[in-house]
Design a protein around this motif. Structure first.
Motif, PDB file in Angstrom:
ATOM      1  N   MET A   1       0.839  -1.186   0.000  1.00  0.00           N
ATOM      2  CA  MET A   1       0.000   0.000   0.000  1.00  0.00           C
ATOM      3  C   MET A   1       0.879   1.242   0.000  1.00  0.00           C
ATOM      4  O   MET A   1       1.879   1.302   0.700  1.00  0.00           O
ATOM      5  CB  MET A   1      -0.913  -0.002   1.237  1.00  0.00           C
ATOM      6  N   THR A   2       0.490   2.251  -0.814  1.00  0.00           N
ATOM      7  CA  THR A   2       1.241   3.490  -0.871  1.00  0.00           C
ATOM      8  C   THR A   2       0.823   4.373   0.290  1.00  0.00           C
ATOM      9  O   THR A   2      -0.346   4.739   0.413  1.00  0.00           O
ATOM     10  CB  THR A   2       0.963   4.225  -2.196  1.00  0.00           C
ATOM     11  N   SER A   3       1.749   4.721   1.171  1.00  0.00           N
ATOM     12  CA  SER A   3       1.434   5.580   2.298  1.00  0.00           C
ATOM     13  C   SER A   3       1.576   7.033   1.899  1.00  0.00           C
ATOM     14  O   SER A   3       2.165   7.367   0.863  1.00  0.00           O
ATOM     15  CB  SER A   3       2.369   5.282   3.473  1.00  0.00           C
ATOM     16  N   THR A   4       1.025   7.915   2.742  1.00  0.00           N
ATOM     17  CA  THR A   4       1.104   9.342   2.452  1.00  0.00           C
ATOM     18  C   THR A   4       2.552   9.798   2.367  1.00  0.00           C
ATOM     19  O   THR A   4       2.932  10.596   1.509  1.00  0.00           O
ATOM     20  CB  THR A   4       0.361  10.134   3.543  1.00  0.00           C
ATOM     21  N   SER A   5       3.398   9.245   3.260  1.00  0.00           N
ATOM     22  CA  SER A   5       4.794   9.683   3.288  1.00  0.00           C
ATOM     23  C   SER A   5       5.561   9.281   2.038  1.00  0.00           C
ATOM     24  O   SER A   5       6.479   9.964   1.617  1.00  0.00           O
ATOM     25  CB  SER A   5       5.486   9.116   4.535  1.00  0.00           C
ATOM     26  N   GLY A  27      -9.345  10.851  -5.114  1.00  0.00           N
ATOM     27  CA  GLY A  27      -8.995  10.976  -3.716  1.00  0.00           C
ATOM     28  C   GLY A  27      -7.512  11.124  -3.433  1.00  0.00           C
ATOM     29  O   GLY A  27      -7.060  10.838  -2.314  1.00  0.00           O
ATOM     30  N   LEU A  28      -6.760  11.552  -4.422  1.00  0.00           N
ATOM     31  CA  LEU A  28      -5.318  11.710  -4.268  1.00  0.00           C
ATOM     32  C   LEU A  28      -4.981  13.177  -3.978  1.00  0.00           C
ATOM     33  O   LEU A  28      -5.586  14.078  -4.580  1.00  0.00           O
ATOM     34  CB  LEU A  28      -4.598  11.286  -5.545  1.00  0.00           C
ATOM     35  N   PRO A  29      -4.007  13.432  -3.110  1.00  0.00           N
ATOM     36  CA  PRO A  29      -3.562  14.820  -2.939  1.00  0.00           C
ATOM     37  C   PRO A  29      -2.784  15.267  -4.178  1.00  0.00           C
ATOM     38  O   PRO A  29      -1.950  14.529  -4.696  1.00  0.00           O
ATOM     39  CB  PRO A  29      -2.654  14.750  -1.704  1.00  0.00           C
ATOM     40  N   CYS A 193       2.975   3.472 -12.259  1.00  0.00           N
ATOM     41  CA  CYS A 193       3.973   4.305 -11.570  1.00  0.00           C
ATOM     42  C   CYS A 193       4.086   3.958 -10.084  1.00  0.00           C
ATOM     43  O   CYS A 193       4.785   4.659  -9.343  1.00  0.00           O
ATOM     44  CB  CYS A 193       3.620   5.780 -11.740  1.00  0.00           C
ATOM     45  N   GLY A 194       3.383   2.899  -9.661  1.00  0.00           N
ATOM     46  CA  GLY A 194       3.554   2.409  -8.298  1.00  0.00           C
ATOM     47  C   GLY A 194       2.515   2.855  -7.292  1.00  0.00           C
ATOM     48  O   GLY A 194       2.649   2.554  -6.097  1.00  0.00           O
ATOM     49  N   LEU A 195       1.459   3.538  -7.734  1.00  0.00           N
ATOM     50  CA  LEU A 195       0.441   3.974  -6.789  1.00  0.00           C
ATOM     51  C   LEU A 195      -0.579   2.862  -6.563  1.00  0.00           C
ATOM     52  O   LEU A 195      -0.939   2.145  -7.500  1.00  0.00           O
ATOM     53  CB  LEU A 195      -0.265   5.230  -7.299  1.00  0.00           C
ATOM     54  N   GLN A 196      -1.056   2.777  -5.342  1.00  0.00           N
ATOM     55  CA  GLN A 196      -2.142   1.863  -4.997  1.00  0.00           C
ATOM     56  C   GLN A 196      -3.459   2.614  -5.148  1.00  0.00           C
ATOM     57  O   GLN A 196      -3.688   3.633  -4.506  1.00  0.00           O
ATOM     58  CB  GLN A 196      -2.007   1.384  -3.558  1.00  0.00           C
ATOM     59  N   LEU A 197      -4.307   2.114  -6.025  1.00  0.00           N
ATOM     60  CA  LEU A 197      -5.639   2.696  -6.215  1.00  0.00           C
ATOM     61  C   LEU A 197      -6.700   1.604  -6.127  1.00  0.00           C
ATOM     62  O   LEU A 197      -6.500   0.528  -6.714  1.00  0.00           O
ATOM     63  CB  LEU A 197      -5.719   3.390  -7.580  1.00  0.00           C
ATOM     64  N   PRO A 198      -7.781   1.816  -5.370  1.00  0.00           N
ATOM     65  CA  PRO A 198      -8.140   3.024  -4.656  1.00  0.00           C
ATOM     66  C   PRO A 198      -7.102   3.399  -3.586  1.00  0.00           C
ATOM     67  O   PRO A 198      -6.510   2.526  -2.954  1.00  0.00           O
ATOM     68  CB  PRO A 198      -9.489   2.708  -4.009  1.00  0.00           C
TER      69      PRO A 198
END
Length: 202
Positions: A1-5, A27-29, A193-198
């Motif tokens: 899971m991709t964390s905010t950090s 829902g992504l910043p 690119c490595g992001l977890q979605l949702p």
């Protein structure tokens, strides 16, 4: 899971409120930036070639300012009977455009680029959406234009608003593309690119 950090900065290379609204659905910043790009068509290019070129140019214009980011850029153009459609700018031109479209099909091409400046990776695609208009009366056209004033929109309508009342059908992969950002293709690219979605924030 991709964390905010660990989430890379995400930059939308557009100040369009409609593209911003669409990207917010994920829902992504993210932040927005205005690309300084000359959007004059090249004389010999097709609409598809122009859209692809400008999508990439917008991403590349932002890239030097964001060396560790995912940059999202898009460009859109419409064509009718093989000719590009411009913005009407005022009521009289908009009436003429919508008269031509009555009972006819307009093709929208929406380019998408995700530029990962962390890894020098460029992902690019082109979405096509075919919009068929119902038979439009003069009062249909007048009422719509007075209510929505779509004079800065190519094709003289806003599909995200009352423009939908002018349509007979929409044929395409992603209804979001017609508004300006193909979210289905975008989510595929962001996963590459490595992001977890949702995306679930920490």
């Amino acid at each position: 899971m991709t964390s905010t950090s660990s989430l890379p900065q995400i930059v939308l290379a557009s100040t369009s409120p409609f593209r911003k609204m669409l990207l917010e659905k994920l829902g992504l910043p993210f932040v927005t930036a205005k690309p300084e790009v000359d959007e004059t068509p090249n004389p010999s290019e097709t609409v598809a070639e122009m859209v692809n070129r400008l999508s990439l140019a917008k991403a590349e214009a932002i890239a030097p300012h964001h060396p560790d980011a995912l940059i999202i850029a898009s460009d859109q153009s419409a064509s009718f009977q093989g000719r590009p459609i411009g913005k009407p700018h005022h009521y009289e031109n908009a009436v003429e455009q919508l008269r031509q479209f009555s009972g006819q099909t307009v093709t929208f091409r929406t380019g998408l680029v995700v530029l990962d400046t962390r890894h020098n990776l460029t992902l690019q695609t082109l979405d096509e959406t075919h919009v068929t208009f119902r038979s439009l009366s003069e009062i249909d056209i007048h009422n719509y234009l007075i209510l929505e004033e779509p004079y800065q929109c190519a094709g003289s309508f806003k599909s995200e608003g009352l423009g939908i009342t002018l349509f007979e059908s929409i044929e395409g992969k992603d209804p979001n593309a017609l508004i300006g950002l193909p979210l289905i293709d975008l989510t595929h690219f962001l996963r590459q690119c490595g992001l977890q979605l949702p995306y679930l924030p920490d």
